[in-house]
Write an enzyme that holds these catalytic residues in place. Structure first.
Site, PDB file in Angstrom:
ATOM      1  N   HIS A 158     -33.921   0.176  23.815  1.00  0.00           N
ATOM      2  CA  HIS A 158     -34.500  -0.352  25.255  1.00  0.00           C
ATOM      3  C   HIS A 158     -35.298   0.458  25.928  1.00  0.00           C
ATOM      4  O   HIS A 158     -36.256   0.023  26.205  1.00  0.00           O
ATOM      5  CB  HIS A 158     -33.001  -0.567  25.968  1.00  0.00           C
ATOM      6  N   GLU A 159     -35.071   1.685  26.015  1.00  0.00           N
ATOM      7  CA  GLU A 159     -35.781   2.639  26.494  1.00  0.00           C
ATOM      8  C   GLU A 159     -37.173   2.826  25.974  1.00  0.00           C
ATOM      9  O   GLU A 159     -38.271   3.083  26.597  1.00  0.00           O
ATOM     10  CB  GLU A 159     -35.117   3.893  26.833  1.00  0.00           C
ATOM     11  N   HIS A 178     -39.903   0.167  27.052  1.00  0.00           N
ATOM     12  CA  HIS A 178     -40.365   0.939  28.071  1.00  0.00           C
ATOM     13  C   HIS A 178     -41.412   1.755  27.832  1.00  0.00           C
ATOM     14  O   HIS A 178     -42.693   1.550  28.197  1.00  0.00           O
ATOM     15  CB  HIS A 178     -39.180   1.297  29.245  1.00  0.00           C
ATOM     16  N   HIS A 182     -44.429  -0.021  25.953  1.00  0.00           N
ATOM     17  CA  HIS A 182     -45.171  -0.709  26.957  1.00  0.00           C
ATOM     18  C   HIS A 182     -46.116   0.120  27.721  1.00  0.00           C
ATOM     19  O   HIS A 182     -47.217  -0.064  27.925  1.00  0.00           O
ATOM     20  CB  HIS A 182     -44.217  -1.473  27.829  1.00  0.00           C
TER      21      HIS A 182
END
Length: 621
Positions: A393-394, A397, A400
């Protein structure tokens, strides 16, 4: 847990498992030098007031000076805050973080003239500037977005006052953060072996996965009893934050706090209301999930402290960190070779990740950075499947941010919060597909399906409940009603009973859950987890069906930063968030996983939970 009675000190952690903040500033003295330079740059920024009417060159010069200053201050801010997060008890980095926060407020005051001065120019004059100066045309979309907000930009004097007041009006957020991360001390609890274990936020999550119901109950009660001692203080900090939101919305002429949060990023209010209404109409799926969980675990009563236990406790796999990062790299292979190469470099060579919990470290996990820094990830890694998902998940980020900053100039080198959760949640979806293909073991498949169902419960259903909570407490504030710890508890009690339904026993401590949610101090943030999982579900399904063409469209989204509005960026990637369809699709995928859970519940064979097969050779990592 019996061996984890004390956290290590920061200096005792192996360097390879800490993030590389030295690549930002190798010494605090370098930070001080840049701080002084940034401080001096504020004088030039302030001197630009009144110059924008002098022509396109003057406007271009002002934009560059403001953005250069902002870029440096952001770098200083990121370093100071992440150093503080390594050890929130450190007075040195508490001081640095406070100083850069004050400088940020002064910068806001120094540049407060810009938007009022710009919007004092007629649209025809701004259009003439853009036509006359090729370099200025880079800022066309940026200036268009500012012009769209013309009605909500106040005079230079009022903007300066609002900027200066920022540190004061956000004091409740700072107070909550210090209480929650530095001063709050939890009691010890006994683990499965009877050993006393110091409770922390990271260990709380782990204890809730214990196969021993007594451990789960004791951890739950100890955790919330700590917040209960501060319920009135936390009620005041949250109430002050909500009233700040209402004040700022009124000052800027928005019809509501919700409008003030959404309109600057061109998010239609219907997106928020569609989410709450669509999820609210489909709570029967969440109730079915809880019913199946209760049945599978063989419980007479399902308490909130039973919801996180793995469905197959005896077969739960421990993922050592090095295995976790190998698994994540393989799970994201569908995004292509370039994505994979950059991901491996961040995980192995460039030290993007601060991996393990240490004494005084900020709880939870996040990805952060600035335009000039690496994308850094804070973890408090525990050796379970949930933390493998958190890592993926992290890293969503982080990737991105990496792609955006590499592809876009500074003015478009970030992205809105609305799209921020798309990349992170899409990574989780691709990881699930990979993991399910890696094993025929029933126990492990149950664990993976359960993990995905929990992701939907937490990100789609629970965050929609939080979104409805925020909507109601802001509505009451705007109507002039009192907001207290008791009223927050009353609102939360009604919502959690409606969302979680008749299968759950609602122990009174859970009604204080509102008191510990950091995101409530950033108004109308949490709904974006729910819209994020909805958009990510739609995009990941396209990647799994179509392959590289869909992956390429998605990478185009990562590269686009804020060069278009968030709604336009997602539409280009293949999902329209102005309709209920993506939310309905996400709920449909949740229902699909419920069907898989029910099939696995009745499938013969217990499975050993021995681990994953290897469809790809390890040496490719």
């Amino acid at each position: 847990m019996a061996t984890a009675t004390a956290l290590p000190k920061r200096q005792d952690l192996p360097r390879e498992y800490t993030w590389d903040l030295e690549s930002i500033y190798s010494t605090d003295e370098q930070w001080e030098a840049d701080f002084n330079r940034a401080d001096s740059m504020l004088v030039e920024v302030s001197s630009l007031a009144g110059t924008l009417s002098k022509g396109p060159a003057a406007l271009l010069h002002a934009l560059r000076r403001i953005h250069d200053t902002e870029m440096l201050i952001s770098q200083l801010f990121v370093y100071a805050r992440m150093r503080r997060d390594e050890d929130t008890t450190s007075p040195t980095y508490q001081a640095l973080a406070e100083r850069i926060s004050m400088l940020y407020a002064r910068f806001g005051s120094a540049k407060a003239f810009f938007e009022p001065d710009l919007l004092a120019l007629a649209d025809e004059q701004i259009d003439g500037y853009l036509a006359a100066d090729e370099e200025l045309r880079l800022y066309t979309h940026y200036l268009s977005e500012l012009r769209r907000q013309r009605a909500h930009i106040r005079s230079a004097e009022v903007e300066a006052v609002l900027a200066e007041a920022g540190e004061v009006t956000r004091a409740s957020q700072t107070i909550f953060s210090m209480l929650n991360d530095a001063d709050l001390k939890f009691p010890t609890v006994r683990d499965e072996n009877g050993a006393e274990v110091e409770l922390t936020k990271g260990r709380y999550a782990l204890l809730l996965e214990s196969k021993d119901r007594r451990v789960r109950r004791d951890a739950f009660e100890a955790f919330y009893s700590t917040y209960a001692k501060l319920r009135n203080t936390l009620g005041v900090t949250l109430s002050s934050t909500v009233r700040r939101d209402a004040f700022e919305a009124k000052v800027r002429g928005y019809e509501s706090s919700l409008a003030a949060a959404l309109e600057p990023n061109a998010i239609p209010l219907d997106v928020y209301h569609n989410l709450v209404e669509t999820v609210g109409k489909n709570l029967s799926h969440l109730h079915r999930y809880l019913r199946l969980r209760k049945e599978f675990l063989g419980l007479d009563e399902l308490h909130m402290w039973d919801i996180n236990i793995p469905l197959v406790p005896g077969a739960t796999i421990e993922f050592e960190y090095n295995e976790a990062r190998r698994t994540v790299v393989k799970g994201l292979a569908r995004l292509g070779s370039e994505y994979g190469q950059i991901l491996r470099e961040g995980l192995y060579q460039r030290r993007w990740i601060d991996v393990f919990e240490n004494e005084g470290k900020r709880s939870g996990a996040y990805s952060w950075g600035s335009y000039t820094t690496p994308p850094c990830v804070l973890m408090n890694y525990q050796q379970n499947l949930n933390n493998v998902y958190t890592l993926a998940h992290e890293l969503g980020h982080a990737m991105h941010s990496f792609f955006t900053r590499r592809a876009q100039p500074y003015v478009y080198g970030s992205y809105t919060i609305f799209v921020a959760e798309v990349a992170s949640t899409l990574n989780e979806s691709l990881l699930t597909d990979y993991l399910l293909k890696c094993t025929e073991d029933r126990a492990l498949r149950l664990q993976i399906v359960s993990q995905q169902l929990e992701e939907f419960r937490a990100a789609l259903f629970q965050q929609s409940m939080f979104a409805e909570f925020e909507l109601e407490i802001h509505r009451r504030a705007e109507a002039g009603e009192a907001l207290t710890a008791d009223s927050f508890t009353e609102i939360y009690r009604d919502l959690i009973r409606r969302y979680y339904g008749p299968e759950v026993v609602y122990d009174e401590p859970i009604m204080l859950n509102w008191s510990r949610i950091p995101h409530f101090y950033t108004g109308f943030y949490v709904y974006q987890y729910a819209t994020g999982i909805s958009a990510a579900t739609a995009l990941s399904q396209k990647i799994l069906r179509e392959g590289q063409p869909a992956a390429d469209r998605y990478l185009g989204f990562l590269n686009s930063g804020s060069s278009k509005t968030s709604i336009e960026l997602l539409r280009d990637a293949g999902v329209d968030m102005t309709t209920p369809e993506p939310v309905e699709q996400a709920i449909g995928v949740f229902a699909h996983f419920l069907d898989r859970l029910e099939e696995l519940m009745h499938e013969p064979g217990n499975g050993s939970g021995v681990g994953l097969t290897e469809p790809y050779p390890r040496d490719n990592l």
